[in-house]
Design a protein around this motif. Sequence first.
Motif, PDB file in Angstrom:
ATOM      1  N   PRO A   1       0.829  -1.212   0.000  1.00 15.12           N
ATOM      2  CA  PRO A   1       0.000   0.000   0.000  1.00 15.12           C
ATOM      3  C   PRO A   1       0.862   1.261   0.000  1.00 15.12           C
ATOM      4  O   PRO A   1       1.959   1.281   0.570  1.00 15.12           O
TER       5      PRO A   1
ATOM      6  N   LYS B   1       0.930   4.499   1.601  1.00 20.59           N
ATOM      7  CA  LYS B   1       0.299   5.189   2.731  1.00 20.59           C
ATOM      8  C   LYS B   1       0.642   6.668   2.784  1.00 20.59           C
ATOM      9  O   LYS B   1       0.045   7.417   3.550  1.00 20.59           O
TER      10      LYS B   1
ATOM     11  N   SER C   1      -4.567  -0.405   1.436  1.00 15.70           N
ATOM     12  CA  SER C   1      -4.504  -0.531   2.895  1.00 15.70           C
ATOM     13  C   SER C   1      -5.770  -1.135   3.494  1.00 15.70           C
ATOM     14  O   SER C   1      -5.781  -1.537   4.654  1.00 15.70           O
TER      15      SER C   1
END
Length: 240
Positions: free
Chosen positions: A9, A11, A128
């Motif tokens: 992911p 982030k 996520s």
Amino acid sequence: MYRTKSFPPNKAGRDFVVGDIHGHFKLLTKALDKLDFNTEVDRIFSVGDLIDRGPDSIEVLNWLEKPWFHAVRGNHEHMLIECISGHGDISRHIRNGGAWLYELQPVAQRELLKVLQELPLIIEINLSNDQVIGIVHAEAPATKSNDGWPEAKDAITGRLGKPNQQQALKTALYAREKIEREDHTSIGGITRLYVGHSTVPSVMRLGNVVYIDTGCSFSDGALSLVEIKTETITSIGMSR
């Protein structure tokens, strides 16, 4: 060897997927400027066909060195690989926009071969929230009608045997069956799949497959990008 590549992911920034570029890297730069693309935290993923037809195909070498730019192999990269390796149809490649390649010195051709051979056939991006985004050039390389994404990955990497792998490769690079049938069936085991190859007037969706090649190699076409998290579309027309 045909491989897949997975990404964690993002982030810190945004992820974008871009349609077939076909040597129009200046147009891509305009799009990224419009998006205020941040090379420190943002990432961009290409559905392949980075080269041929457009004016700046050789720039693919510079773009693939960028740590935030990632791509799968398209059929045009595959044509280059086969032709430089001595297994392809050079006349066919030239008819499809590849004449630029044969104007280069052999050392430059070999450099392109080496770089493009490293491209995966499939990219996965993990979000996520445990969702998974897939990227392949033409269609999910499933070998049976009821296969999902896990089976498609097994086929392309050779886990289901050589014949299935060759069928999967052809599907991943060239297939248009789903869009020609206007098949809205979703592919199991994946949240969304982004593809190019089949030119569409605007970004469109069939089931969970999103077609994003809006024809930037044609005078009336555009280069389209989709922000993966928000599904926001940005298009830059060829006339700009």
